[in-house]
Design a protein around this motif. Structure first.
Motif, PDB file in Angstrom:
ATOM      1  N   GLU A 173       0.851  -1.191   0.000  1.00 47.36           N
ATOM      2  CA  GLU A 173       0.000   0.000   0.000  1.00 47.36           C
ATOM      3  C   GLU A 173       0.883   1.236   0.000  1.00 47.36           C
ATOM      4  O   GLU A 173       1.800   1.354   0.807  1.00 47.36           O
ATOM      5  CB  GLU A 173      -0.904   0.017   1.230  1.00 47.36           C
ATOM      6  CG  GLU A 173      -1.972  -1.051   1.202  1.00 47.36           C
ATOM      7  CD  GLU A 173      -2.936  -0.932   2.378  1.00 47.36           C
ATOM      8  OE1 GLU A 173      -3.337   0.198   2.718  1.00 47.36           O
ATOM      9  OE2 GLU A 173      -3.267  -1.989   2.939  1.00 47.36           O
ATOM     10  N   LEU A 174       0.594   2.151  -0.927  1.00 50.91           N
ATOM     11  CA  LEU A 174       1.297   3.421  -1.015  1.00 50.91           C
ATOM     12  C   LEU A 174       0.244   4.518  -1.078  1.00 50.91           C
ATOM     13  O   LEU A 174      -0.264   4.831  -2.155  1.00 50.91           O
ATOM     14  CB  LEU A 174       2.186   3.469  -2.264  1.00 50.91           C
ATOM     15  CG  LEU A 174       3.265   2.393  -2.365  1.00 50.91           C
ATOM     16  CD1 LEU A 174       3.891   2.372  -3.741  1.00 50.91           C
ATOM     17  CD2 LEU A 174       4.337   2.639  -1.305  1.00 50.91           C
ATOM     18  N   GLY A 175      -0.116   5.062   0.066  1.00 49.66           N
ATOM     19  CA  GLY A 175      -1.178   6.062   0.115  1.00 49.66           C
ATOM     20  C   GLY A 175      -2.506   5.435  -0.280  1.00 49.66           C
ATOM     21  O   GLY A 175      -2.945   4.453   0.313  1.00 49.66           O
ATOM     22  N   ASP A 176      -3.152   5.998  -1.300  1.00 50.87           N
ATOM     23  CA  ASP A 176      -4.428   5.469  -1.782  1.00 50.87           C
ATOM     24  C   ASP A 176      -4.252   4.356  -2.823  1.00 50.87           C
ATOM     25  O   ASP A 176      -5.222   3.897  -3.407  1.00 50.87           O
ATOM     26  CB  ASP A 176      -5.272   6.602  -2.379  1.00 50.87           C
ATOM     27  CG  ASP A 176      -5.809   7.546  -1.312  1.00 50.87           C
ATOM     28  OD1 ASP A 176      -5.951   7.105  -0.157  1.00 50.87           O
ATOM     29  OD2 ASP A 176      -6.081   8.711  -1.629  1.00 50.87           O
ATOM     30  N   TRP A 177      -3.025   3.938  -3.063  1.00 51.87           N
ATOM     31  CA  TRP A 177      -2.730   2.893  -4.046  1.00 51.87           C
ATOM     32  C   TRP A 177      -2.429   1.571  -3.358  1.00 51.87           C
ATOM     33  O   TRP A 177      -1.793   1.542  -2.305  1.00 51.87           O
ATOM     34  CB  TRP A 177      -1.526   3.277  -4.894  1.00 51.87           C
ATOM     35  CG  TRP A 177      -1.783   4.363  -5.868  1.00 51.87           C
ATOM     36  CD1 TRP A 177      -1.619   5.705  -5.664  1.00 51.87           C
ATOM     37  CD2 TRP A 177      -2.244   4.218  -7.205  1.00 51.87           C
ATOM     38  NE1 TRP A 177      -1.950   6.397  -6.795  1.00 51.87           N
ATOM     39  CE2 TRP A 177      -2.344   5.514  -7.768  1.00 51.87           C
ATOM     40  CE3 TRP A 177      -2.589   3.121  -7.992  1.00 51.87           C
ATOM     41  CZ2 TRP A 177      -2.763   5.722  -9.064  1.00 51.87           C
ATOM     42  CZ3 TRP A 177      -3.005   3.346  -9.293  1.00 51.87           C
ATOM     43  CH2 TRP A 177      -3.097   4.628  -9.818  1.00 51.87           C
ATOM     44  N   VAL A 178      -2.827   0.481  -3.994  1.00 54.11           N
ATOM     45  CA  VAL A 178      -2.370  -0.858  -3.627  1.00 54.11           C
ATOM     46  C   VAL A 178      -1.774  -1.440  -4.909  1.00 54.11           C
ATOM     47  O   VAL A 178      -2.455  -1.511  -5.943  1.00 54.11           O
ATOM     48  CB  VAL A 178      -3.515  -1.767  -3.122  1.00 54.11           C
ATOM     49  CG1 VAL A 178      -2.991  -3.175  -2.862  1.00 54.11           C
ATOM     50  CG2 VAL A 178      -4.152  -1.186  -1.873  1.00 54.11           C
ATOM     51  N   LEU A 179      -0.510  -1.813  -4.863  1.00 51.24           N
ATOM     52  CA  LEU A 179       0.186  -2.377  -6.026  1.00 51.24           C
ATOM     53  C   LEU A 179       0.593  -3.804  -5.705  1.00 51.24           C
ATOM     54  O   LEU A 179       1.055  -4.083  -4.587  1.00 51.24           O
ATOM     55  CB  LEU A 179       1.425  -1.548  -6.358  1.00 51.24           C
ATOM     56  CG  LEU A 179       1.193  -0.056  -6.593  1.00 51.24           C
ATOM     57  CD1 LEU A 179       2.516   0.663  -6.762  1.00 51.24           C
ATOM     58  CD2 LEU A 179       0.302   0.157  -7.807  1.00 51.24           C
ATOM     59  N   GLY A 180       0.418  -4.690  -6.665  1.00 48.96           N
ATOM     60  CA  GLY A 180       0.740  -6.080  -6.388  1.00 48.96           C
ATOM     61  C   GLY A 180       1.150  -6.860  -7.608  1.00 48.96           C
ATOM     62  O   GLY A 180       0.992  -6.420  -8.757  1.00 48.96           O
TER      63      GLY A 180
END
Length: 152
Positions: A71-78
């Motif tokens: 999670e990076l702020g309002d982002w979820v990257l995977g």
């Protein structure tokens, strides 16, 4: 799916075994390291036709998935890697389908608490696989979606 001649259709038809045995174990785990969530599953199985003792067609003995999200702020990257071992294409266990590995990516942006924009990129490297002899595999696939999850 059985070949023509084993059923009334000239093109072939669906078939089933009279009894199947599936013995195996699934190992699964997850953890969080700092801001990264990790998960993995591994299946070891022996799917057999009880009447012949042969492996069931198109069923791998080993399957695995490994994934990570952050999670990076309002982002979820995977991303994740899916792997399948070799398997037999037919009930006689004479035509082998190779194993494969696929890489998938995803990104999700939280627009507001109940609304998220999501992007999935599956089979990111456009790997050719085959779930059945003579059938095309899904190519690289992108999906953009808007997910609404109201609190009820």
């Amino acid at each position: 799916f059985g070949a023509a001649g084993t059923c009334p259709s000239q093109f072939g038809c669906y078939q089933n075994v009279s009894a199947a045995n599936l013995r195996g174990v699934t190992l699964a785990g997850s953890t969080k390291l700092s801001v990264v969530s990790l998960r993995a599953t591994m299946d070891f199985q022996k799917p057999t036709d009880a009447s012949t003792g042969l492996l069931l067609a198109r069923r791998a003995k080993r399957l695995a998935t490994v994934g990570a999200d952050t999670e990076l702020g309002d982002w979820v990257l995977g991303s994740s890697v899916q792997a399948s071992g070799a398997r037999w294409d037919n009930a006689a266990n004479t035509r082998k389908l190779g194993g494969y590995g696929l890489v998938n990516f995803n990104a999700q942006y939280k627009i507001r608490k109940d609304l998220k924009l999501q992007l999935n990129l599956d089979n990111a490297f456009d790997r050719e696989t085959s779930s059945a002899y003579g059938y095309a595999s899904a190519p690289r696939t992108a999906l953009v979606s808007l997910r609404w999850s109201p609190q009820l």
